[in-house]
Design an enzyme around this catalytic site. Structure first.
Site, short mmCIF file in Angstrom:
data_model
loop_
_atom_site.label_atom_id
_atom_site.label_comp_id
_atom_site.label_asym_id
_atom_site.label_seq_id
_atom_site.Cartn_x
_atom_site.Cartn_y
_atom_site.Cartn_z
N GLY A 35 -0.96 2.55 -7.59
CA GLY A 35 -1.77 2.35 -8.59
C GLY A 35 -1.49 3.51 -9.63
N CYS A 66 1.04 -0.93 0.29
CA CYS A 66 -0.09 0.26 0.28
C CYS A 66 0.52 0.85 -0.32
CB CYS A 66 -0.58 -0.14 1.26
SG CYS A 66 -1.88 1.41 1.33
N GLU A 68 -10.38 0.29 -6.48
CA GLU A 68 -9.50 -0.36 -4.95
C GLU A 68 -9.63 -1.68 -5.21
OE1 GLU A 68 -6.13 0.47 -2.58
OE2 GLU A 68 -6.85 2.53 -3.15
N CYS A 76 -3.97 5.84 -4.51
CA CYS A 76 -3.92 5.00 -4.47
C CYS A 76 -2.43 5.57 -5.32
CB CYS A 76 -4.29 3.91 -5.48
SG CYS A 76 -3.90 2.16 -5.77
N HIS A 112 -2.30 -5.05 -10.40
CA HIS A 112 -2.63 -2.92 -11.40
C HIS A 112 -2.82 -3.44 -12.97
CE1 HIS A 112 -1.91 -0.57 -7.31
NE2 HIS A 112 -1.86 -1.57 -6.94
N1 LIG Z 1 -6.64 -2.23 -2.22
C1 LIG Z 1 -4.94 -2.23 -2.53
C2 LIG Z 1 -4.65 -1.97 -1.21
C3 LIG Z 1 -4.10 -0.70 -0.82
C4 LIG Z 1 -3.50 0.34 -2.20
C5 LIG Z 1 -3.50 1.43 -2.50
N2 LIG Z 1 -4.17 1.84 -1.61
C6 LIG Z 1 -2.38 2.50 -2.29
O1 LIG Z 1 -2.35 3.51 -1.21
O2 LIG Z 1 -1.24 1.76 -2.90
C7 LIG Z 1 -4.80 -4.12 -2.95
O3 LIG Z 1 -5.75 -4.62 -2.55
O4 LIG Z 1 -3.93 -4.27 -3.55
#
Ligand SMILES: N[C@H](CCC[C@H](N)C(=O)O)C(=O)O
Length: 276
Positions: free
Chosen positions: A222, A75, A210, A219, A161
């Site tokens: 992301g 994250c 997400e 994100c 991603h």
């Molecule tokens: N939902 C993401 C985790 C949080 C990523 C995001 N909040 C960031 O800042 O990178 C996943 O399931 O891989």
């Protein structure tokens, strides 16, 4: 049990951060969902649990749980908030912090103007390691989503991603296509779905639906995956401003085999206690 927590956010991607060093806590998926619930709990996109390191060459371990209760590998916004948290709580006096996550070790640097720079590691592009079902590695993959035939890039920043280039993020079908991409069968561990609009070779706009949380205001992983996808497509430079609904991140990537660097803010909102 009463649990101390800190509410934080990275550009509006919000977190409940828990010191799992001075508090002994076992987090079930049900407990995470209850704490993340915006009506019956504290409310957050992800819950971050700070733990003692598991090896001598790192300062901390930190675990990441999506609002749906699933534990995930990485994250980006959370990493910046983690660094702010351990400094503010005086769990470390270091400016350069090495932290172990489920996807590897990251190096975080808290700089003088309160931004945090994160070495997000080398992006993974081999389909099987993302994981993504494809016969061969490619820059762009055709993907049938419902009755839409689209093209995506597939990148792992430790977490998977899919990056879909659109003409205008504001009118992009994030609500309708996001969930369908997230649960597409060619992504066996589901996927974060990024919708990227290229402004110029040094600037993009991005919205991310997400995995396990829905659309968030920002994100970090992301943003990294989108810049990697754009560089591989030959449409972005090695230093890109990423505008997300919650604000801007600076993402730098020198090219294949090199780490992605993310620079951005981390904000502490309030401290609290909750009975669980
Ligand atoms: N939902 C993401 C985790 C949080 C990523 C995001 N909040 C960031 O800042 O990178 C996943 O399931 O891989």
């Amino acid at each position: 049990m009463r649990l101390r927590f800190t509410k934080m956010h990275g550009l509006g991607n919000d977190f409940v951060v828990i010191d799992g060093i001075s508090q002994k806590i076992r987090l079930s998926a049900d407990k995470v969902r209850a704490l993340a619930d915006r009506n019956f709990g504290i409310g957050c996109d992800q819950l971050l649990l700070v733990e003692v390191p598991t090896s001598p060459d790192v300062d901390f371990c930190y675990r990441i749980f999506n609002a749906d209760g699933t534990e995930v590998e990485n994250c980006g916004n959370g990493a910046r908030c983690f660094a702010r948290f351990v400094r503010d709580r005086r769990l470390t006096g270091k400016n350069v912090i090495r932290v172990q996550t489920a996807s590897g070790v990251m190096v975080l640097t808290v700089d003088e103007n309160d931004n945090v720079s994160v070495d997000m590691g080398v992006p993974v592009l081999e389909p099987a390691e993302i994981p993504f079902t494809a016969d061969n590695r490619a820059v762009v993959y055709p993907l049938t989503v419902g009755d839409h035939d689209i093209s995506v890039s597939a990148v792992s920043m430790g977490n998977p991603h899919a990056v879909y280039v659109v003409d205008d993020v504001d009118s992009a079908p994030v609500e309708s296509l996001g969930p369908q991409i997230e649960s597409h069968p060619r992504f066996p561990r589901r996927v974060n779905a990024g919708f990227m609009q290229v402004i110029n070779s040094g600037a993009i706009k991005l919205r991310v639906y997400e995995r396990g949380a829905g659309e968030t205001l920002a994100c970090g992983t992301g943003a990294c995956a989108a810049v990697v996808a754009g560089r591989l497509r030959g449409i972005l430079d090695d230093n890109v401003d990423v505008e997300l609904p919650g604000g801007h991140l600076n993402i730098q990537w020198a090219g294949e085999g090199q780490p992605v660097i993310m620079i951005g803010p981390a904000t502490s909102v309030f401290h609290g206690q909750v009975k669980i």
